[in-house]
Scaffold this motif. Structure first.
Motif, PDB file in Angstrom:
ATOM      1  N   MET A 283       0.817  -1.195   0.000  1.00  0.00           N
ATOM      2  CA  MET A 283       0.000   0.000   0.000  1.00  0.00           C
ATOM      3  C   MET A 283       0.861   1.259   0.000  1.00  0.00           C
ATOM      4  N   LYS A 284       1.919   1.260   0.850  1.00  0.00           N
ATOM      5  CA  LYS A 284       2.796   2.429   0.913  1.00  0.00           C
ATOM      6  C   LYS A 284       3.557   2.617  -0.396  1.00  0.00           C
ATOM      7  N   LYS A 285       3.973   1.510  -1.008  1.00  0.00           N
ATOM      8  CA  LYS A 285       4.690   1.600  -2.282  1.00  0.00           C
ATOM      9  C   LYS A 285       3.784   2.157  -3.373  1.00  0.00           C
ATOM     10  N   LEU A 286       2.558   1.743  -3.389  1.00  0.00           N
ATOM     11  CA  LEU A 286       1.605   2.220  -4.381  1.00  0.00           C
ATOM     12  C   LEU A 286       1.345   3.715  -4.203  1.00  0.00           C
ATOM     13  N   LEU A 287       1.201   4.155  -2.969  1.00  0.00           N
ATOM     14  CA  LEU A 287       1.001   5.572  -2.680  1.00  0.00           C
ATOM     15  C   LEU A 287       2.224   6.386  -3.101  1.00  0.00           C
ATOM     16  N   ALA A 288       3.411   5.865  -2.843  1.00  0.00           N
ATOM     17  CA  ALA A 288       4.641   6.554  -3.220  1.00  0.00           C
ATOM     18  C   ALA A 288       4.758   6.674  -4.743  1.00  0.00           C
ATOM     19  N   ILE A 289       4.359   5.646  -5.452  1.00  0.00           N
ATOM     20  CA  ILE A 289       4.412   5.669  -6.916  1.00  0.00           C
ATOM     21  C   ILE A 289       3.454   6.724  -7.470  1.00  0.00           C
ATOM     22  N   PHE A 290       2.224   6.775  -6.946  1.00  0.00           N
ATOM     23  CA  PHE A 290       1.257   7.766  -7.413  1.00  0.00           C
ATOM     24  C   PHE A 290       1.705   9.191  -7.110  1.00  0.00           C
ATOM     25  N   LEU A 291       2.263   9.413  -5.948  1.00  0.00           N
ATOM     26  CA  LEU A 291       2.772  10.740  -5.605  1.00  0.00           C
ATOM     27  C   LEU A 291       3.929  11.143  -6.512  1.00  0.00           C
ATOM     28  N   SER A 292       4.808  10.210  -6.802  1.00  0.00           N
ATOM     29  CA  SER A 292       5.941  10.487  -7.690  1.00  0.00           C
ATOM     30  C   SER A 292       5.464  10.846  -9.094  1.00  0.00           C
ATOM     31  N   ILE A 293       4.523  10.108  -9.603  1.00  0.00           N
ATOM     32  CA  ILE A 293       3.983  10.389 -10.932  1.00  0.00           C
ATOM     33  C   ILE A 293       3.300  11.761 -10.946  1.00  0.00           C
ATOM     34  N   GLY A 294       2.564  12.065  -9.889  1.00  0.00           N
ATOM     35  CA  GLY A 294       1.907  13.366  -9.795  1.00  0.00           C
ATOM     36  C   GLY A 294       2.907  14.510  -9.786  1.00  0.00           C
ATOM     37  N   LEU A 295       3.998  14.367  -9.047  1.00  0.00           N
ATOM     38  CA  LEU A 295       5.022  15.400  -9.015  1.00  0.00           C
ATOM     39  C   LEU A 295       5.687  15.582 -10.373  1.00  0.00           C
ATOM     40  N   ILE A 296       5.992  14.503 -11.025  1.00  0.00           N
ATOM     41  CA  ILE A 296       6.634  14.572 -12.341  1.00  0.00           C
ATOM     42  C   ILE A 296       5.720  15.272 -13.343  1.00  0.00           C
ATOM     43  N   LEU A 297       4.442  14.918 -13.330  1.00  0.00           N
ATOM     44  CA  LEU A 297       3.497  15.553 -14.248  1.00  0.00           C
ATOM     45  C   LEU A 297       3.312  17.033 -13.934  1.00  0.00           C
ATOM     46  N   SER A 298       3.280  17.402 -12.670  1.00  0.00           N
ATOM     47  CA  SER A 298       3.093  18.814 -12.323  1.00  0.00           C
ATOM     48  C   SER A 298       4.289  19.646 -12.756  1.00  0.00           C
ATOM     49  N   PHE A 299       5.508  19.117 -12.626  1.00  0.00           N
ATOM     50  CA  PHE A 299       6.690  19.855 -13.068  1.00  0.00           C
ATOM     51  C   PHE A 299       6.721  20.008 -14.584  1.00  0.00           C
ATOM     52  N   SER A 300       6.282  19.009 -15.305  1.00  0.00           N
ATOM     53  CA  SER A 300       6.280  19.111 -16.764  1.00  0.00           C
ATOM     54  C   SER A 300       5.249  20.134 -17.239  1.00  0.00           C
ATOM     55  N   VAL A 301       4.119  20.253 -16.552  1.00  0.00           N
ATOM     56  CA  VAL A 301       3.106  21.245 -16.910  1.00  0.00           C
ATOM     57  C   VAL A 301       3.636  22.652 -16.644  1.00  0.00           C
ATOM     58  N   ILE A 302       4.314  22.845 -15.520  1.00  0.00           N
ATOM     59  CA  ILE A 302       4.878  24.156 -15.187  1.00  0.00           C
ATOM     60  C   ILE A 302       5.926  24.563 -16.218  1.00  0.00           C
ATOM     61  N   GLU A 303       6.789  23.643 -16.610  1.00  0.00           N
ATOM     62  CA  GLU A 303       7.824  23.947 -17.598  1.00  0.00           C
ATOM     63  C   GLU A 303       7.219  24.302 -18.947  1.00  0.00           C
ATOM     64  N   SER A 304       6.174  23.620 -19.352  1.00  0.00           N
ATOM     65  CA  SER A 304       5.559  23.921 -20.650  1.00  0.00           C
ATOM     66  C   SER A 304       4.880  25.287 -20.627  1.00  0.00           C
ATOM     67  N   LYS A 305       4.307  25.703 -19.488  1.00  0.00           N
ATOM     68  CA  LYS A 305       3.701  27.031 -19.378  1.00  0.00           C
ATOM     69  C   LYS A 305       4.768  28.109 -19.467  1.00  0.00           C
ATOM     70  N   GLU A 306       5.925  27.877 -18.819  1.00  0.00           N
ATOM     71  CA  GLU A 306       7.001  28.856 -18.868  1.00  0.00           C
ATOM     72  C   GLU A 306       7.573  28.961 -20.274  1.00  0.00           C
ATOM     73  N   ALA A 307       7.691  27.866 -20.964  1.00  0.00           N
ATOM     74  CA  ALA A 307       8.218  27.884 -22.326  1.00  0.00           C
ATOM     75  C   ALA A 307       7.273  28.635 -23.257  1.00  0.00           C
ATOM     76  N   SER A 308       5.970  28.448 -23.093  1.00  0.00           N
ATOM     77  CA  SER A 308       5.031  29.160 -23.953  1.00  0.00           C
ATOM     78  C   SER A 308       4.993  30.646 -23.620  1.00  0.00           C
ATOM     79  N   ALA A 309       5.228  31.006 -22.363  1.00  0.00           N
ATOM     80  CA  ALA A 309       5.251  32.419 -21.988  1.00  0.00           C
ATOM     81  C   ALA A 309       6.457  33.123 -22.592  1.00  0.00           C
ATOM     82  N   LYS A 310       7.565  32.436 -22.733  1.00  0.00           N
ATOM     83  CA  LYS A 310       8.772  33.033 -23.292  1.00  0.00           C
ATOM     84  C   LYS A 310       8.624  33.312 -24.787  1.00  0.00           C
TER      85      LYS A 310
END
Length: 89
Positions: A1-28
């Motif tokens: 259960m803890k491993k599954l939660l850690a995997i979902f949190l990791s995926i969520g963090l990775i996706l959130s950083f990629s969305v932020i980077e794409s917004k900054e690139a489009s703003a530039k």
């Protein structure tokens, strides 16, 4: 259960950083380079300042400049008195 939660949190963090980077690139890519000060002053009456801490060397101005480093850098050739405010009025 803890491993599954850690995997979902990791995926969520990775996706959130990629969305932020794409917004900054489009703003530039949306920075506009103006042909002259008249065209720039239609959109920004007080001109464009590189940072909020710059002071005008040319004397008293009527309007407060818009602060944007990227926009100033694209139109830096319009800063005749080299005070880091382009097309001040």
């Amino acid at each position: 259960m803890k491993k599954l939660l850690a995997i979902f949190l990791s995926i969520g963090l990775i996706l959130s950083f990629s969305v932020i980077e794409s917004k900054e690139a489009s703003a530039k890519t949306t920075v506009k380079k103006y042909a002259n000060c008249k065209a720039l002053n239609k959109d920004y009456k007080g001109g464009v300042a590189r940072s909020a801490s710059v002071k005008n060397k040319g004397g008293k101005t009527r309007y407060k400049p818009f602060v944007s480093k990227a926009l100033y850098d694209a139109n830096a050739n319009k800063d005749r008195d080299h005070d880091f405010i382009a097309c001040e009025r």
